[in-house]
Design an enzyme around this catalytic site. Structure first.
Site, PDB file in Angstrom:
ATOM      1  N   SER A 186      -5.997   4.232   0.302  1.00  0.00           N
ATOM      2  CA  SER A 186      -4.795   4.557   0.370  1.00  0.00           C
ATOM      3  C   SER A 186      -5.061   6.473   0.458  1.00  0.00           C
ATOM      4  O   SER A 186      -4.702   7.486   0.676  1.00  0.00           O
ATOM      5  CB  SER A 186      -3.329   4.964   0.109  1.00  0.00           C
ATOM      6  OG  SER A 186      -3.649   4.668  -1.334  1.00  0.00           O
ATOM      7  N   HIS A 214      -0.859   0.919   4.999  1.00  0.00           N
ATOM      8  CA  HIS A 214      -1.575   2.709   5.517  1.00  0.00           C
ATOM      9  C   HIS A 214      -1.986   2.062   6.939  1.00  0.00           C
ATOM     10  O   HIS A 214      -2.971   2.984   8.021  1.00  0.00           O
ATOM     11  CB  HIS A 214      -2.391   3.321   4.695  1.00  0.00           C
ATOM     12  CG  HIS A 214      -2.054   4.158   3.557  1.00  0.00           C
ATOM     13  ND1 HIS A 214      -1.307   4.913   3.243  1.00  0.00           N
ATOM     14  CD2 HIS A 214      -0.992   3.685   2.498  1.00  0.00           C
ATOM     15  CE1 HIS A 214      -0.035   5.637   2.637  1.00  0.00           C
ATOM     16  NE2 HIS A 214      -0.549   4.569   1.442  1.00  0.00           N
ATOM     17  N   LYS A 245       6.482   3.252   5.740  1.00  0.00           N
ATOM     18  CA  LYS A 245       5.519   4.947   6.208  1.00  0.00           C
ATOM     19  C   LYS A 245       5.876   4.796   7.899  1.00  0.00           C
ATOM     20  O   LYS A 245       6.773   5.455   8.683  1.00  0.00           O
ATOM     21  CB  LYS A 245       4.189   3.801   5.829  1.00  0.00           C
ATOM     22  CG  LYS A 245       4.025   4.330   4.262  1.00  0.00           C
ATOM     23  CD  LYS A 245       2.368   3.404   4.263  1.00  0.00           C
ATOM     24  CE  LYS A 245       2.562   4.012   2.065  1.00  0.00           C
ATOM     25  NZ  LYS A 245       2.872   3.428   1.628  1.00  0.00           N
TER      26      LYS A 245
END
Length: 401
Positions: A186, A214, A245
């Site tokens: 990340s 991610h 996310k």
């Protein structure tokens, strides 16, 4: 005995953090999470948001809002219970099955967050006769989850396959070996080389765990993540991830993989056993988000196009970047003061981007991490590039090693 020395120490540490420009202030938003946000610090300004994990731009999607609203009316607000007592709603099972179908796994278990998923998975599955080999740049949740486990711990250099092989050679006599890695790291936007990791794991009879927070939703075919990107879904036994996310940006995490693993986690994973079940409305919105992600080639194309525009523009300006092609675009600043200065300059130019410095990253590796989302326009990306071009300390940025 007085408690004042304790509070004096905290006050001193806080002043030191401010003095060293390591103190973190929380910005208050007055609008939904989207490509431009209104902030509530008095000036009521609108800023281009370059630091959200909202990769597909779904956090304020009308489809997700409608799904959540409908669930509130039909399923209620909260479950007021953990799953094994009376906290399991039909929509939880529906979401778990949908995640499994999306990722191509056998089963899935929901957690309050991916941090909780990573906090629960290692301790439940491994003990003192086992070995965990962890990438040096793994997320804090993996690091903390491993600390809760009694297994022996080894570490290998970030995405360094030769160093991973070195660590695997030190596992003689272990009952179970598990390699743990982020799918995408990340702080840098580096994609783990899962093809080589899985090849080594097969050779040494090791399990592979990938935290794909991610990546899921926008990396790989149909956004199925890094295992799908490398074609190794059948060689990754455990996938952890988040709904917070690309898949809506609310909260919730999961562990997905082999059925036996998930079934055992339902019996022994402490964050699952001792935390309230996810709010049904979050599950409803996540189901809508997965549908949009699965059919979201246009969103992923827009994300890739704007990412390439930002990265190529920054490179032309001579700025050193981390990662490669991923929408995490860290501008490497070296020292904390330069990262703070760049973030302040962005703010003066109506751009929101946050500096990252110690202890979030090692000392001397400060950066301003920008993140592109599918809803960013070319004009917004160009405004960011213009701001960097007129940054008073641009030459100092160019000299970062």
């Amino acid at each position: 005995m007085s408690l004042e020395p304790f509070f004096n120490r905290l006050r001193s540490d806080l002043e030191g953090a401010k003095r060293d420009r390591l103190y973190k202030n929380e910005l208050i938003l007055r609008s939904p999470q989207q490509s431009q946000v209104s902030v509530g610090d008095g000036d009521k300004s609108t800023l281009i948001n370059m630091c959200s994990n909202n990769y597909l731009g779904l956090a304020n999607s009308p489809e997700l809002v409608a799904a959540a609203r409908h669930s509130l009316l039909t399923d209620g607000f909260g479950m007021a219970s953990v799953r094994f007592i009376c906290g399991s709603h039909a929509i939880h099972k529906e979401l778990e099955e949908r995640i499994s179908q999306f990722l191509g796994t056998e089963d899935t278990i929901l957690f309050s967050s991916c941090f909780d998923a990573n906090a629960g998975v290692f301790e439940a599955l491994l003990g003192e006769d086992d070995i965990i080999i962890s990438d040096a740049l793994n997320h804090a949740s993996i690091i903390d989850g491993i600390r809760l486990c009694k297994a022996r711990r080894l570490r290998y250099l970030n995405n360094d396959i030769e160093d991973l092989e070195r660590a695997l050679k030190e596992t003689s006599g272990a009952r179970t070996i598990l390699i743990a890695t982020d799918g995408v790291f990340s702080m840098d936007g580096i994609v783990a080389d899962l093809e080589k990791i899985c090849r080594l794991a097969e050779r040494h009879n090791a399990l592979v765990l990938v935290d794909d927070s991610h990546a899921v939703g926008f990396i790989g075919p149909s956004g199925r993540g890094t295992p799908a990107l490398f074609g190794v879904q059948d060689k990754v036994q455990i996938v952890t991830g988040t709904l917070g996310k690309a898949l809506g940006g609310a909260s919730g995490g999961y562990v997905s993989g082999r059925r036996e693993i998930v079934e055992w986690l339902r019996q022994r994973a402490r964050p699952y056993l001792f935390s309230n079940a996810l709010m049904p409305a979050i599950c409803a919105a996540a189901l809508a988000a997965i549908d949009l992600a699965e059919g979201g080639d246009q969103l992923r194309e827009s994300l890739a196009r704007q990412t390439a525009r930002l990265r190529s523009g920054l490179s032309r300006l001579g700025v050193k970047l981390g990662g490669n092609a991923h929408p995490i675009v860290p501008v490497l600043c070296g020292e904390a003061h330069l990262a703070t200065e760049l973030a302040g300059h962005f703010r003066e130019n109506q751009i929101l981007a946050v500096p990252f410095s110690f202890p979030v990253v090692p000392k001397g590796q400060a950066r301003v991490r920008m993140q592109v989302c599918a809803s960013h326009s070319e004009a917004e990306i160009d405004q960011v590039l213009t701001a960097v071009e007129c940054f008073p300390s641009l030459e100092a940025l160019k000299e970062v090693a």
